[in-house]
Design a protein around this motif. Structure first.
Motif, PDB file in Angstrom:
ATOM      1  N   ALA A   1       5.277 -50.437 -19.877  1.00 51.30           N
ATOM      2  CA  ALA A   1       6.713 -50.627 -20.087  1.00 51.30           C
ATOM      3  C   ALA A   1       7.037 -50.452 -21.567  1.00 51.30           C
ATOM      4  O   ALA A   1       6.232 -50.777 -22.439  1.00 51.30           O
ATOM      5  CB  ALA A   1       7.138 -52.013 -19.616  1.00 51.30           C
ATOM      6  N   PHE A   2       8.224 -49.906 -21.840  1.00 56.97           N
ATOM      7  CA  PHE A   2       8.647 -49.702 -23.216  1.00 56.97           C
ATOM      8  C   PHE A   2       9.234 -50.995 -23.765  1.00 56.97           C
ATOM      9  O   PHE A   2      10.160 -51.572 -23.180  1.00 56.97           O
ATOM     10  CB  PHE A   2       9.686 -48.587 -23.308  1.00 56.97           C
ATOM     11  CG  PHE A   2       9.153 -47.231 -22.918  1.00 56.97           C
ATOM     12  CD1 PHE A   2       7.831 -46.895 -23.157  1.00 56.97           C
ATOM     13  CD2 PHE A   2       9.980 -46.295 -22.318  1.00 56.97           C
ATOM     14  CE1 PHE A   2       7.338 -45.643 -22.802  1.00 56.97           C
ATOM     15  CE2 PHE A   2       9.502 -45.043 -21.966  1.00 56.97           C
ATOM     16  CZ  PHE A   2       8.171 -44.719 -22.204  1.00 56.97           C
ATOM     17  N   SER A   3       8.717 -51.419 -24.902  1.00 57.08           N
ATOM     18  CA  SER A   3       9.278 -52.587 -25.568  1.00 57.08           C
ATOM     19  C   SER A   3      10.595 -52.218 -26.230  1.00 57.08           C
ATOM     20  O   SER A   3      10.936 -51.023 -26.353  1.00 57.08           O
ATOM     21  CB  SER A   3       8.302 -53.107 -26.627  1.00 57.08           C
ATOM     22  OG  SER A   3       8.147 -52.145 -27.663  1.00 57.08           O
ATOM     23  N   GLY A   4      11.334 -53.214 -26.674  1.00 57.60           N
ATOM     24  CA  GLY A   4      12.579 -52.953 -27.386  1.00 57.60           C
ATOM     25  C   GLY A   4      12.338 -52.139 -28.633  1.00 57.60           C
ATOM     26  O   GLY A   4      13.131 -51.245 -28.985  1.00 57.60           O
TER      27      GLY A   4
ATOM     28  N   ALA B   1       4.847 -37.198 -18.944  1.00 61.12           N
ATOM     29  CA  ALA B   1       4.080 -38.246 -18.263  1.00 61.12           C
ATOM     30  C   ALA B   1       4.422 -39.677 -18.651  1.00 61.12           C
ATOM     31  O   ALA B   1       4.662 -40.523 -17.781  1.00 61.12           O
ATOM     32  CB  ALA B   1       2.581 -37.993 -18.476  1.00 61.12           C
ATOM     33  N   ALA B   2       4.424 -39.977 -19.949  1.00 63.84           N
ATOM     34  CA  ALA B   2       4.609 -41.378 -20.370  1.00 63.84           C
ATOM     35  C   ALA B   2       5.944 -41.935 -19.891  1.00 63.84           C
ATOM     36  O   ALA B   2       6.018 -43.069 -19.406  1.00 63.84           O
ATOM     37  CB  ALA B   2       4.498 -41.483 -21.887  1.00 63.84           C
TER      38      ALA B   2
ATOM     39  N   PRO C   1       7.681 -47.988 -16.071  1.00 67.86           N
ATOM     40  CA  PRO C   1       8.394 -48.811 -15.095  1.00 67.86           C
ATOM     41  C   PRO C   1       9.837 -49.137 -15.494  1.00 67.86           C
ATOM     42  O   PRO C   1      10.669 -49.400 -14.622  1.00 67.86           O
ATOM     43  CB  PRO C   1       7.539 -50.086 -15.018  1.00 67.86           C
ATOM     44  CG  PRO C   1       6.737 -50.101 -16.263  1.00 67.86           C
ATOM     45  CD  PRO C   1       6.497 -48.683 -16.624  1.00 67.86           C
ATOM     46  N   ASN C   2      10.145 -49.127 -16.795  1.00 74.57           N
ATOM     47  CA  ASN C   2      11.526 -49.415 -17.213  1.00 74.57           C
ATOM     48  C   ASN C   2      12.166 -48.231 -17.925  1.00 74.57           C
ATOM     49  O   ASN C   2      12.930 -48.385 -18.866  1.00 74.57           O
ATOM     50  CB  ASN C   2      11.573 -50.658 -18.106  1.00 74.57           C
ATOM     51  CG  ASN C   2      10.830 -50.457 -19.426  1.00 74.57           C
ATOM     52  OD1 ASN C   2       9.934 -49.624 -19.511  1.00 74.57           O
ATOM     53  ND2 ASN C   2      11.217 -51.206 -20.447  1.00 74.57           N
ATOM     54  N   ARG C   3      11.830 -47.022 -17.433  1.00 75.52           N
ATOM     55  CA  ARG C   3      12.347 -45.819 -18.089  1.00 75.52           C
ATOM     56  C   ARG C   3      13.869 -45.733 -18.018  1.00 75.52           C
ATOM     57  O   ARG C   3      14.502 -45.152 -18.904  1.00 75.52           O
ATOM     58  CB  ARG C   3      11.726 -44.573 -17.476  1.00 75.52           C
ATOM     59  CG  ARG C   3      12.274 -44.193 -16.105  1.00 75.52           C
ATOM     60  CD  ARG C   3      11.612 -42.945 -15.553  1.00 75.52           C
ATOM     61  NE  ARG C   3      12.297 -42.481 -14.354  1.00 75.52           N
ATOM     62  CZ  ARG C   3      11.831 -41.511 -13.574  1.00 75.52           C
ATOM     63  NH1 ARG C   3      10.673 -40.930 -13.848  1.00 75.52           N
ATOM     64  NH2 ARG C   3      12.517 -41.127 -12.509  1.00 75.52           N
TER      65      ARG C   3
END
Length: 547
Positions: A66-69, A100-101, A106-108
Motif C-alpha cells: 500500500a502507498f503511504s501518504g 506493476a507497482a 491495494p489503495n491505488r
C-alpha cells in the motif's frame, strides 16, 4: 570556409517533415515501479518521431504494498515536475500509463484520485500483457525487426514482461511477478540466492511461456529493452573480463553467465567496480540472475538490446492512430543511418552534413509544392517521403569516406555504404541508391549510360538523377565559401523555378571585385545546368534582403 547561418535547428537530430503544420508534439509518462519517465516527442507525417525531451524522476515503489501518504505526495510531486517541463511546448496529447507497482497496489484508487484532483491528469493503469505489447511497439522504433519473429524480455522493478511478436502483432505475451526491486527485497537482501534462482525458475515454469514459445516455432531473435538489460549490456561491453572495450550491442549467454559470477553475492564494492551506478548496484544482482534464468529456460543464446521501450511504444501508438499510413520501420531506418554517420564522424563532419540536409529539405519540398500548387506537367518523381528519406540518408553519409582519406572520399563513402551492412530496414535497391547519391554528390555528373547507374533497376534510374541534382545543389550551396544566408525558398517562375536565398550577408569579402551574388551564381552554374538537363526546366537564383 565561413560558417553558415542557414542550419535549421530541427535538423540537428531529426528528419524533416512534409509540412510543418502536419507536425505534432506528443508526450507520454511511464509510471513504473522504479521511476517515472517522461518522453516528449515531435511527430512527423512520415512515421518518424524526434525525441525532444527525456526526464526521469526516481521513485521506487514496492509491488503489492500500500502507498503511504508520503509515497503519494512524492508521486504527485514527481508528476508535477515532469508536466511542468512540458509547459514551454505545444503538446497536443499527453498519456500517462501505470505498470506493476500501481497495478497491484491495494489503495491505488487513492493515488489516482489525488492525481486527477491536484493535477487534472488521467492515469491509465495497463495490464501486464498490454504493457508488453506497448514495449514491443517501442522496440520496433529502435530495431528493424518488424518482419522477424522476436522474443521480447523487459525486466522492470515490479514485473517482467515476456512477448513473442511479428509484424507488430502480439502472438503471445505474459507478465511475470518477477521484478528486480521485489526480488532484491525478498531474496538478495537476505542472501538467499538459492531461493532466488528456485523462485524465478518456478514462476517461469508456471507461466507456460516456454511451452507456448515451442508451439509458435520458437523465435528468430531475442531482444531486451529494460534499463536492467541495458546496464548489463554496458558492463559486458566494457569487457572487463578480457580487459578490452567492445562496441557490440548484443551479448551471449556465456557472457551473461560470467557477469553473474563476477557480481557474486552482491557486495557493493564488487558491483560498483563493474561500472554500475550506486542506485543500480542495489538491484542489479537480482536483475542479472533473473535474466540468466530466462536465458536458460528459453534457450536464448544471444540477446540484442533496444534503447527504446514502453514510453516510446506509447508515443508511437498515439502517432499511429493519427496516421493510417504509419511506417513502423521508419524510426529504425533513421537510427541506423545516424548510427553509421556518427561512427565515422571524424572532425565533426556530421555538422556540415546536417546543414546540407537542411538545404536539400527546402529544395525537395519546395519543388514538390511548386508541382502541386502550380499544376506543372511532367513531374520527374513522386516527391514522396521515401524518396526524401534516401536523399537525406545519402547526405548524412556523404562525408564518412573521409575517415579513409580526403582525396576521393566520395568514392570511399560509396564503398562503406554498400558494404558496411549497417543500414537496416532498407531494400538492397535503396541502399544502392543511397550509396550512388553519396558517390555522385560532387565531381563528375553521372550520365545515364554510366556503368554504376546500370546497377539500379530501370525505374529507379530517373529517380536517382533527379535526387542527384538536388544533392549536388545542396552540397554546392553549403560548400560555397561566400555563402551565408538565413532562409531558402523555392518558387514557381515563368521559365521554371526560382531559388530565393533570403538574408545573404553583403559584408563578406568579395573575390575578383564581383558582388557576392555574382560569385555564388558562378560557382553554382554547373549544377543549375545539370538541373535543367534533368528537369527540362530552368532554375535561377535570387538574393532579396530581409526587411
Amino acid at each position: 570556409m565561413t560558417s553558415r547561418a542557414f542550419s535549421p535547428p530541427a535538423l540537428t537530430s531529426s528528419p524533416p517533415a512534409m509540412d510543418a503544420a502536419a507536425e505534432a508534439f506528443v508526450a507520454a509518462i511511464d509510471m513504473g515501479s522504479n521511476s517515472f519517465k517522461l518522453l516528449l516527442a515531435r511527430s512527423l507525417p512520415c512515421g518518424r518521431f524526434l525525441p525532444v525531451l527525456r526526464l526521469k524522476e526516481p521513485l521506487p515503489l514496492l509491488r503489492g504494498a500500500a502507498f503511504s501518504g508520503e509515497t503519494q505526495t512524492r508521486a504527485i510531486s514527481a508528476l508535477k515536475n515532469l508536466t511542468l517541463a512540458l509547459d514551454p511546448h505545444p503538446v497536443q496529447t499527453l498519456r500517462l500509463v501505470a505498470t506493476a507497482a500501481i497495478r497491484e497496489c491495494p489503495n491505488r484508487s487513492e493515488l489516482l484520485t489525488a492525481i486527477t484532483t491536484e493535477l487534472g491528469l488521467q492515469v491509465h493503469v495497463i495490464p501486464g500483457e498490454e504493457e508488453a505489447r506497448l514495449i514491443y511497439l517501442g522496440v520496433l522504433q529502435f530495431l528493424p525487426v518488424y518482419e522477424r519473429l522476436v522474443l521480447l524480455v523487459d525486466i522492470g522493478g515490479g514485473s517482467t514482461e515476456l512477448l513473442i511478436g511479428k509484424q507488430g502483432r502480439v502472438l503471445f505475451a505474459t507478465s511475470l511477478e518477477l521484478g528486480h526491486v521485489s526480488l532484491t527485497e525478498n531474496f538478495v537482501k537476505n542472501g538467499d540466492f538459492i531461493g532466488l534462482r528456485r523462485f524465478v525458475t518456478e514462476v517461469i515454469g508456471k507461466s507456460g511461456f516456454v511451452e507456448k514459445s515451442r508451439e509458435l516455432g520458437g523465435f528468430e531473435m531475442a531482444i531486451g529493452s529494460s534499463g536492467t538489460v541495458r546496464w548489463i549490456q554496458k558492463a559486458i561491453a566494457r569487457d572487463l573480463i578480457d580487459g578490452e572495450f567492445r562496441m557490440e550491442s548484443a551479448f551471449s549467454r556465456e557472457e551473461l553467465g560470467c557477469l553473474v559470477a563476477k557480481l557474486g553475492m552482491g557486495e557493493v564494492d564488487k558491483v560498483r567496480a563493474l561500472g554500475f551506478s550506486n542506485r543500480r548496484s542495489k538491484v542489479i544482482v537480482a536483475g542479472a540472475v533473473l535474466l540468466f534464468e530466462i536465458f536458460n529456460a528459453l534457450s536464448i543464446n544471444e540477446m540484442e538490446v533496444s534503447l527504446y521501450g514502453l514510453v516510446e511504444g506509447v508515443v508511437s501508438e498515439m502517432i499511429a492512430k493519427e496516421n493510417v499510413d504509419y511506417d513502423w520501420g521508419a524510426n529504425a531506418r533513421w537510427r541506423s543511418v545516424m548510427t553509421l554517420a556518427a561512427r565515422f564522424d571524424g572532425e565533426h563532419w556530421m555538422k556540415s552534413a546536417i546543414q546540407c540536409v537542411g538545404i536539400a529539405k527546402e529544395i525537395f519540398y519546395g519543388l514538390k509544392r511548386c508541382y502541386e500548387l502550380g499544376d506543372i506537367s511532367g513531374t520527374p518523381i513522386s516527391f514522396d517521403e521515401k524518396e526524401f528519406e534516401c536523399l537525406e540518408a545519402a547526405l548524412l553519409l556523404h562525408n564518412i569516406g573521409k575517415t579513409i582519406g580526403k582525396k576521393g572520399y566520395h568514392k570511399h563513402s560509396y564503398q562503406i555504404i554498400r558494404n558496411s551492412g549497417h543500414l537496416h530496414g532498407y531494400s538492397s535497391e535503396e541502399i544502392k541508391l543511397i550509396a550512388l547519391l553519396a558517390r555522385y554528390h560532387r565531381k563528375k555528373f553521372p550520365r545515364n549510360g554510366h556503368g554504376s547507374i546500370q546497377e539500379l533497376p530501370a525505374g529507379m534510374r530517373q529517380k536517382f538523377r533527379v535526387l542527384c541534382v538536388m544533392i549536388r545543389i545542396a552540397f554546392a550551396l553549403q560548400q560555397c565559401q561566400y555563402m551565408d544566408f538565413e532562409e531558402l525558398e523555392v518558387l514557381h517562375a515563368p521559365e521554371g523555378f526560382n531559388v530565393i536565398l533570403i538574408g545573404v550577408k553583403d559584408t563578406l569579402f568579395v573575390a575578383r571585385g564581383l558582388p557576392v551574388a555574382a560569385v555564388i551564381k558562378s560557382e553554382l552554374k554547373p549544377e543549375l545546368e545539370h538541373f535543367e538537363e534533368v528537369f527540362h526546366k530552368k532554375i535561377s537564383l535570387s538574393f532579396p534582403q530581409k526587411d
